[in-house]
Enzyme design. Structure first.
Site, PDB file in Angstrom:
ATOM      1  N   HIS A 131       0.818  -1.219   0.000  1.00 30.98           N
ATOM      2  CA  HIS A 131       0.000   0.000   0.000  1.00 30.98           C
ATOM      3  C   HIS A 131       0.850   1.267   0.000  1.00 30.98           C
ATOM      4  O   HIS A 131       0.335   2.353   0.292  1.00 30.98           O
ATOM      5  CB  HIS A 131      -0.955  -0.001   1.209  1.00 30.98           C
ATOM      6  CG  HIS A 131      -1.968  -1.107   1.132  1.00 30.98           C
ATOM      7  ND1 HIS A 131      -2.661  -1.561   2.224  1.00 30.98           N
ATOM      8  CD2 HIS A 131      -2.361  -1.874   0.096  1.00 30.98           C
ATOM      9  CE1 HIS A 131      -3.480  -2.543   1.855  1.00 30.98           C
ATOM     10  NE2 HIS A 131      -3.304  -2.768   0.568  1.00 30.98           N
ATOM     11  N   CYS A 139       4.481  14.666  -6.626  1.00 30.27           N
ATOM     12  CA  CYS A 139       3.619  15.562  -7.421  1.00 30.27           C
ATOM     13  C   CYS A 139       2.941  14.754  -8.530  1.00 30.27           C
ATOM     14  O   CYS A 139       3.614  14.069  -9.307  1.00 30.27           O
ATOM     15  CB  CYS A 139       4.457  16.683  -8.048  1.00 30.27           C
ATOM     16  SG  CYS A 139       3.487  17.715  -9.174  1.00 30.27           S
TER      17      CYS A 139
HETATM   18  N1  APR Z   1      -0.881  -7.730  18.022  1.00 26.96           N
HETATM   19  C1  APR Z   1      -1.579  -8.467  17.119  1.00 26.96           C
HETATM   20  N2  APR Z   1      -2.717  -8.041  16.520  1.00 26.96           N
HETATM   21  C2  APR Z   1      -3.151  -6.813  16.851  1.00 26.96           C
HETATM   22  C3  APR Z   1      -2.479  -5.980  17.777  1.00 26.96           C
HETATM   23  C4  APR Z   1      -1.300  -6.490  18.369  1.00 26.96           C
HETATM   24  N3  APR Z   1      -0.600  -5.769  19.261  1.00 26.96           N
HETATM   25  N4  APR Z   1      -3.189  -4.816  17.887  1.00 26.96           N
HETATM   26  C5  APR Z   1      -4.239  -4.914  17.054  1.00 26.96           C
HETATM   27  N5  APR Z   1      -4.231  -6.114  16.440  1.00 26.96           N
HETATM   28  C6  APR Z   1      -5.122  -6.605  15.383  1.00 26.96           C
HETATM   29  C7  APR Z   1      -6.560  -6.193  15.530  1.00 26.96           C
HETATM   30  O1  APR Z   1      -7.286  -7.166  16.256  1.00 26.96           O
HETATM   31  C8  APR Z   1      -7.026  -6.081  14.070  1.00 26.96           C
HETATM   32  O2  APR Z   1      -7.771  -7.229  13.655  1.00 26.96           O
HETATM   33  O3  APR Z   1      -4.668  -6.002  14.183  1.00 26.96           O
HETATM   34  C9  APR Z   1      -5.744  -5.984  13.258  1.00 26.96           C
HETATM   35  C10 APR Z   1      -5.649  -4.722  12.430  1.00 26.96           C
HETATM   36  O4  APR Z   1      -6.683  -4.764  11.480  1.00 26.96           O
HETATM   37  P1  APR Z   1      -7.006  -3.454  10.610  1.00 26.96           P
HETATM   38  O5  APR Z   1      -7.113  -2.281  11.513  1.00 26.96           O
HETATM   39  O6  APR Z   1      -8.148  -3.800   9.724  1.00 26.96           O
HETATM   40  O7  APR Z   1      -5.677  -3.228   9.743  1.00 26.96           O
HETATM   41  P2  APR Z   1      -5.244  -3.973   8.409  1.00 26.96           P
HETATM   42  O8  APR Z   1      -5.690  -5.383   8.396  1.00 26.96           O
HETATM   43  O9  APR Z   1      -3.782  -3.703   8.261  1.00 26.96           O
HETATM   44  O10 APR Z   1      -6.033  -3.141   7.281  1.00 26.96           O
HETATM   45  C11 APR Z   1      -5.733  -3.443   5.935  1.00 26.96           C
HETATM   46  O11 APR Z   1      -7.051  -1.528   5.260  1.00 26.96           O
HETATM   47  O12 APR Z   1      -7.680   0.718   5.406  1.00 26.96           O
HETATM   48  C12 APR Z   1      -6.875  -0.195   4.767  1.00 26.96           C
HETATM   49  O13 APR Z   1      -4.903   0.449   3.689  1.00 26.96           O
HETATM   50  C13 APR Z   1      -5.426   0.159   4.959  1.00 26.96           C
HETATM   51  O14 APR Z   1      -3.539  -1.336   4.957  1.00 26.96           O
HETATM   52  C14 APR Z   1      -4.813  -1.113   5.530  1.00 26.96           C
HETATM   53  C15 APR Z   1      -5.816  -2.178   5.127  1.00 26.96           C
END
Ligand code: APR
Length: 268
Positions: A131, A139
């Site tokens: 990403h 730009c």
């Molecule tokens: N250790 C392990 N897991 C964790 C921790 C931790 N310390 N803290 C949070 N989590 C988990 C949460 O339970 C959650 O399910 O990490 C996960 C993060 O999920 P998202 O917030 O959905 O993030 P992600 O999966 O990276 O999102 C994917 O969505 O908005 C887009 O581009 C953005 O790259 C991102 C993509």
């Protein structure tokens, strides 16, 4: 089994089983999401009340069509919300553990959805950023690149910040909703997922495609799958091991196991 012959505590637990998979695997790939950076103070996107998208509508704050109509909403969000978090965040034990596994020759690739650059800051070298990376701003008219620090200073004077070379529209080099992922990164990630024998998914809700397809793709090609995530994911059912624990405490265990097996010459 420890020296006294007693079984080590939790010897049959999921962490022990996951460590055995790490020790036995030859081509390990890590796949990370926002959760691995949560312990560095960077909010996740959707799993709790203080997650980013529960406070800011991604259709406005991270959507390419909205940005092209009016980039000032994003740049105000960048100035007031994102910059300080990204500029001050430091890698945590989870990031350092993956860099350690790479140095031990036990991690062949690190695929990340994260845009914070903390894997590289922790010393990981073979990082595939699906990403993009928010630390680089480009730009859209002339392609000139700037650091996020330079643009943040410029924002104090004018918002949205025009390109200093041509006056064009600046945009961070991250994938907004509505944009395609960089083809070279996605192809490289698919290649690694298809040829690994163990994929460790760390800190991702596994809900955003095409990135979320990679762990399933690895599994379908015969790899083992470990999911390290604090909350359930759609792929827990196909995982060989699920660890509902913090990545900052689990990954150093994997790194120690990877080093132990490399040092003993046991590395497969
Ligand atoms: N250790 C392990 N897991 C964790 C921790 C931790 N310390 N803290 C949070 N989590 C988990 C949460 O339970 C959650 O399910 O990490 C996960 C993060 O999920 P998202 O917030 O959905 O993030 P992600 O999966 O990276 O999102 C994917 O969505 O908005 C887009 O581009 C953005 O790259 C991102 C993509």
């Amino acid at each position: 089994m420890d020296a006294s012959g007693d079984r080590a505590p939790n010897a049959d637990g999921p962490l022990a089983r996951a460590s055995e998979l790490v020790a036995a695997s030859k081509r390990i790939v890590a796949f990370t999401g926002a959760g691995i950076s949560a312990e560095s103070g960077i909010p996740t996107y959707r799993d709790s009340d203080d997650s980013l998208w529960t406070q800011y509508d991604p259709d406005k704050f991270a959507n390419i069509h909205y940005f092209m109509q009016d980039s000032s909403l994003y740049w105000r969000f960048f100035q007031d919300v994102r910059y300080q978090v990204m500029a001050t965040a430091e890698p945590n034990p989870g990031h350092f553990a993956l860099a350690q596994m790479e140095r031990a020759g036990r991690l062949r690739a690190l695929i990340t959805q994260n845009i914070d650059g903390l894997h590289q800051k922790a010393g990981s070298e073979h990082v595939i950023e699906l990403h993009g990376n928010t630390r680089s701003i480009r730009c859209l008219a002339c392609g000139e690149r700037y650091t996020m620090e330079v643009v943040y200073q410029q924002l104090q004077e004018e918002l949205p910040p025009p390109c200093k070379a041509c006056g064009g529209l600046l945009k961070p080099e991250v994938v907004f909703f509505g944009e395609a992922l960089p083809a070279n990164a996605l192809n490289a990630a698919a290649e690694e997922a298809s040829s690994c024998d163990l994929l460790i998914s760390i800190g991702s809700s596994l809900q955003v495609y095409p990135a979320a397809a990679l762990p399933e793709q690895a599994k379908a090609r015969g790899a083992r799958l470990i999911v390290v995530n604090k909350t359930p994911t759609p792929f827990d059912g196909i995982a060989d091991v699920v660890l509902r624990e913090a990545s900052g405490s689990v990954l150093p265990v994997f790194a120690a196991e990877a080093e132990r097996t490399s040092a003993n010459g046991d590395a497969p």
